[in-house]
Structures are given as C-alpha cells and as structure tokens.
Design a protein around this motif. Structure first.
Motif, PDB file in Angstrom:
ATOM      1  N   UNK A 136      -2.023 -31.125  -3.575  1.00 23.92           N
ATOM      2  CA  UNK A 136      -2.977 -30.439  -4.236  1.00 23.92           C
ATOM      3  C   UNK A 136      -3.759 -29.517  -3.180  1.00 23.92           C
ATOM      4  N   UNK A 137      -3.782 -29.819  -2.048  1.00 24.24           N
ATOM      5  CA  UNK A 137      -4.517 -29.092  -0.903  1.00 24.24           C
ATOM      6  C   UNK A 137      -3.610 -27.730  -0.409  1.00 24.24           C
ATOM      7  N   UNK A 138      -2.013 -28.040  -0.545  1.00 21.37           N
ATOM      8  CA  UNK A 138      -1.127 -27.134  -0.177  1.00 21.37           C
ATOM      9  C   UNK A 138      -1.224 -26.071  -1.322  1.00 21.37           C
ATOM     10  N   UNK A 139      -1.329 -26.301  -2.746  1.00 17.54           N
ATOM     11  CA  UNK A 139      -1.523 -25.508  -3.795  1.00 17.54           C
ATOM     12  C   UNK A 139      -2.721 -24.616  -3.406  1.00 17.54           C
ATOM     13  N   UNK A 140      -3.897 -25.237  -3.070  1.00 17.27           N
ATOM     14  CA  UNK A 140      -5.231 -24.553  -2.745  1.00 17.27           C
ATOM     15  C   UNK A 140      -5.080 -23.427  -1.661  1.00 17.27           C
ATOM     16  N   UNK A 141      -4.053 -24.021  -0.730  1.00 18.40           N
ATOM     17  CA  UNK A 141      -3.899 -22.889   0.362  1.00 18.40           C
ATOM     18  C   UNK A 141      -3.087 -21.813  -0.079  1.00 18.40           C
ATOM     19  N   UNK A 142      -2.114 -22.038  -0.938  1.00 16.79           N
ATOM     20  CA  UNK A 142      -1.471 -20.786  -1.573  1.00 16.79           C
ATOM     21  C   UNK A 142      -2.397 -19.991  -2.315  1.00 16.79           C
ATOM     22  N   UNK A 143      -3.278 -20.659  -3.243  1.00 22.80           N
ATOM     23  CA  UNK A 143      -4.220 -20.082  -4.173  1.00 22.80           C
ATOM     24  C   UNK A 143      -4.918 -18.972  -3.143  1.00 22.80           C
ATOM     25  N   UNK A 144      -5.542 -19.521  -1.982  1.00 27.11           N
ATOM     26  CA  UNK A 144      -6.057 -18.624  -1.156  1.00 27.11           C
ATOM     27  C   UNK A 144      -5.302 -17.464  -0.220  1.00 27.11           C
ATOM     28  N   UNK A 145      -4.083 -17.818  -0.231  1.00 24.66           N
ATOM     29  CA  UNK A 145      -3.306 -16.610   0.370  1.00 24.66           C
ATOM     30  C   UNK A 145      -3.079 -15.557  -0.472  1.00 24.66           C
ATOM     31  N   UNK A 146      -2.975 -16.203  -1.882  1.00 17.04           N
ATOM     32  CA  UNK A 146      -2.358 -15.077  -2.992  1.00 17.04           C
ATOM     33  C   UNK A 146      -3.923 -14.019  -3.317  1.00 17.04           C
ATOM     34  N   UNK A 147      -5.072 -14.737  -3.013  1.00 16.59           N
ATOM     35  CA  UNK A 147      -6.273 -14.039  -3.372  1.00 16.59           C
ATOM     36  C   UNK A 147      -7.126 -13.765  -2.014  1.00 16.59           C
ATOM     37  N   UNK A 148      -6.393 -13.112  -1.131  1.00 10.80           N
ATOM     38  CA  UNK A 148      -7.153 -13.201   0.142  1.00 10.80           C
ATOM     39  C   UNK A 148      -8.269 -12.169   0.223  1.00 10.80           C
ATOM     40  N   UNK A 149      -8.251 -11.254  -0.804  1.00 14.20           N
ATOM     41  CA  UNK A 149      -9.608 -10.193  -0.972  1.00 14.20           C
ATOM     42  C   UNK A 149     -10.737 -11.036  -1.441  1.00 14.20           C
ATOM     43  N   UNK A 150     -10.525 -12.126  -1.980  1.00 12.41           N
ATOM     44  CA  UNK A 150     -11.763 -12.898  -2.343  1.00 12.41           C
ATOM     45  C   UNK A 150     -12.639 -13.336  -1.535  1.00 12.41           C
ATOM     46  N   UNK A 151     -13.982 -13.635  -1.857  1.00  8.31           N
ATOM     47  CA  UNK A 151     -14.905 -13.975  -0.733  1.00  8.31           C
ATOM     48  C   UNK A 151     -14.670 -15.543  -0.142  1.00  8.31           C
ATOM     49  N   UNK A 152     -15.075 -15.502   1.229  1.00  9.15           N
ATOM     50  CA  UNK A 152     -14.935 -16.659   1.843  1.00  9.15           C
ATOM     51  C   UNK A 152     -13.592 -17.353   2.297  1.00  9.15           C
ATOM     52  N   UNK A 153     -12.457 -16.392   2.096  1.00  5.48           N
ATOM     53  CA  UNK A 153     -11.308 -16.959   2.073  1.00  5.48           C
ATOM     54  C   UNK A 153     -10.941 -17.654   3.764  1.00  5.48           C
ATOM     55  N   UNK A 154     -11.413 -17.243   4.795  1.00  2.00           N
ATOM     56  CA  UNK A 154     -11.373 -17.723   5.953  1.00  2.00           C
ATOM     57  C   UNK A 154     -11.804 -19.263   5.948  1.00  2.00           C
TER      58      UNK A 154
END
Length: 334
Positions: free
Chosen positions: A22-40
C-alpha cells in the motif's frame, strides 16, 4: 510449528506485505503527481511506511507467540494510520485520493482480525482517524465525507461477517478432521494433537494412557452384522465416557481398538479408571485393558502406546490361558 502458530505467522506476514504494498502504491502516486503540493513530505512519509512494511515482514517470519504477532501487526497498523492521515492532510484533506488508505486499512482489519472486540476497537480507531483528518483539514463536502464513512462501514460489515463465517467453517472442519465419524471419539490425529498438548504443558502426574480392545468383536460382526457391530462401538464409547472425568478423552485408533487419555493421572488412578471401564463395559462386551503412565513408562505418545499395548497383550494372553485351563478341567471332569 503447530497449526495455530502457522496461522498467526501467516496473518502477520500478510499484514506486513499489504502494508508495504500500500505504501509502495502511495509512493508511485506521489511520483506521478510531483507537481502537487507537499510531495517531498509525502514521499518521505510513504517511504518510511514502505520501510516499516519490509522490516515488519522480516519480523513476522520470527513470530513465535500470539503476543508477538499482535505487537508486529498493531505497530504496522499505527504506522499506516499516521502515514495515511499525514498524506491525506498534505494532499488536500479527505477529498484526496490518498484518503483511500483509510478504506484499505479498514477492510484489512475487518478481514484479518480474528477477535470481534479487537476488530471493533481497531475499526473505531481507523474511522476515527479519517474523521480527524476531515475536521482538521480543508473543508470537504458533507456528502463526500458521508459516502466515505458509510462505504467504510458497509465494507467492514461485509468483510467481518464473511471472515467470521469462514472461521466457523474452518473450526468445524478442524474438529471433524480430529474425530472418528462413527463413534465421535478422537481419531489418531486428534489423539496426537491432544498428546502434544499434554506433553508440552508438562502434565504431572501423568498423563496416563489406557489401551482398550474388545474381546471377540469379530464374532459380533460375523453373527449379527456390521450394523450391530457399529452400534456396539458407539455404545462402548458412550459408556466409557460416562465413567471418566470431563478432562479425560477417548480415541478410536482401530476397528475395536480404543485409547483413553487420562490427564494428571498416576498409576493408581489409571488402574482405578481401567477397573471402572471394565465394570461399565462388561454389560456390553468383554474388554481387555493395558495401561501406561508418564514418565515411568515413557515420555512420548508412541512410547506410552507401545507399553500399554504390550500390557494389553499380556492381559489377553493370561485370559486365554485361564480359559484354556477351565475348559481342560471341565473336559477332564466330564
């Protein structure tokens, strides 16, 4: 490793694996939406969650007790809820796709928590975490929050009901697998499981075993039929149980061969139990009994069975010799 331990380890391994996935999926989500807020921040949090899942999987392979399994699973659940709450909050609140982490957690808890009270407590914690994010984060449409909460409750109810139904079915199958279908006594598997428990707990004195064998049972089948023989076996088991204590057990290990397990019974207690059984069964059929008591006669089921069976054989031999002398004396007088 016994069946209960294997099941606890399996649940813990699944919990850790799903946590990591589940956290691996969340990491992929963040990488796919790097322009979103607070991605770091989100990548850091989900990365920590993924690492915790990997460590949890390693810890699950070393689970040896129920308490250790619960500790690993509970720790992973707390990490999941904290990371899910932070991720959803940083991604815009409960309307964020990251809020799905609460749904998957609720479903997992409902499906893999065996005890109802514990499951309810963990579900309250999960749903409560979602409510906290909804209140603390940016305002969300009331309908959105309602649908999420209602959906979680419905999924939890369905998964929990199905899980408990399957658990009852598995329990019934395990019980049937340990019982003789004709008499309801333990079978060889049930006897082995009971003996493992008694020897593991260091039962003292005892346990004691009684090997029982019906005299001339074959004649009953030959003269009266197998239905009569089956009925006799059932009545023998029922009669034997009536003269035993609640904690004692009867097992059928052959056609007309039975083993009585006496927990916390010394040699004198075993002899007394054998006498009670012989007296009670005498009205149904003749029975020969041999006994063995741990630790004097052995410290394992196989050893006690061997000794008790030898003594049973000696009892039968003595009866045959006695019957032969009586017959010879009667013939001589005639």
């Amino acid at each position: 490793m016994d069946g209960g331990m294997r099941e606890r380890r399996r649940r813990t391994l699944i919990s850790a694996a799903l946590h990591a996935v589940s956290h691996a999926v969340a990491v992929v989500y963040c990488l796919m939406t790097l322009t979103g807020p607070n991605r770091g921040l989100m990548l850091t949090a989900y990365g920590c969650g993924l690492a915790a899942g990997v460590v949890g999987f390693w810890a699950a392979t070393r689970v040896t007790t129920k308490a250790s399994g619960y500790r690993v699973s509970f720790t992973l659940l707390m990490i999941t809820l904290v990371v899910a709450a932070l991720g959803a909050h940083w991604d815009g609140g409960v309307t964020s796709p990251a809020a799905l982490g609460f749904v998957t957690t609720a479903v997992f808890v409902a499906g893999y928590t065996p005890h109802l009270r514990l499951m309810v407590g963990l579900e309250v914690l999960t749903v409560g975490s979602y409510v906290v994010v909804a209140v603390a984060g940016p305002p969300a449409p009331a309908g959105h929050v309602f649908v999420y909460l209602a959906g979680m409750l419905v999924l939890v109810s369905v998964c929990s009901t199905q899980t408990r139904t399957l658990a009852r079915q598995r329990s019934q199958l395990r019980a049937l697998a340990s019982l003789d279908p004709l008499t309801g006594a333990l079978n060889r598997r049930g006897l082995a499981e009971l003996a493992t428990f008694l020897f593991h707990t260091g039962c003292r004195p005892g346990p004691s075993l009684l090997c029982l064998d019906l005299d001339d049972f074959k004649l009953v089948n030959d003269r009266l039929g197998h239905a009569a023989g089956d009925d006799l076996l059932r009545r023998v088991v029922a009669t034997t149980r009536n003269v035993l204590r609640a904690e004692d057990a009867v097992a059928r290990i052959g056609g007309d061969e039975f083993v009585v397990v006496l927990g916390d019974a010394d040699r004198d207690s075993a002899r007394a139990a054998a006498a009670r059984i012989e007296a009670a069964v005498r009205g149904l059929a003749g029975v020969s009994v041999g006994s063995a008591t741990a630790p004097y006669d052995g410290d394992s089921l196989d050893r006690l069975l061997h000794v008790a069976d030898q003594r049973l054989y000696l009892v039968k031999q003595q009866r045959r010799r006695t019957a032969g002398r009586l017959l010879a004396d009667g013939t001589g007088r005639g």
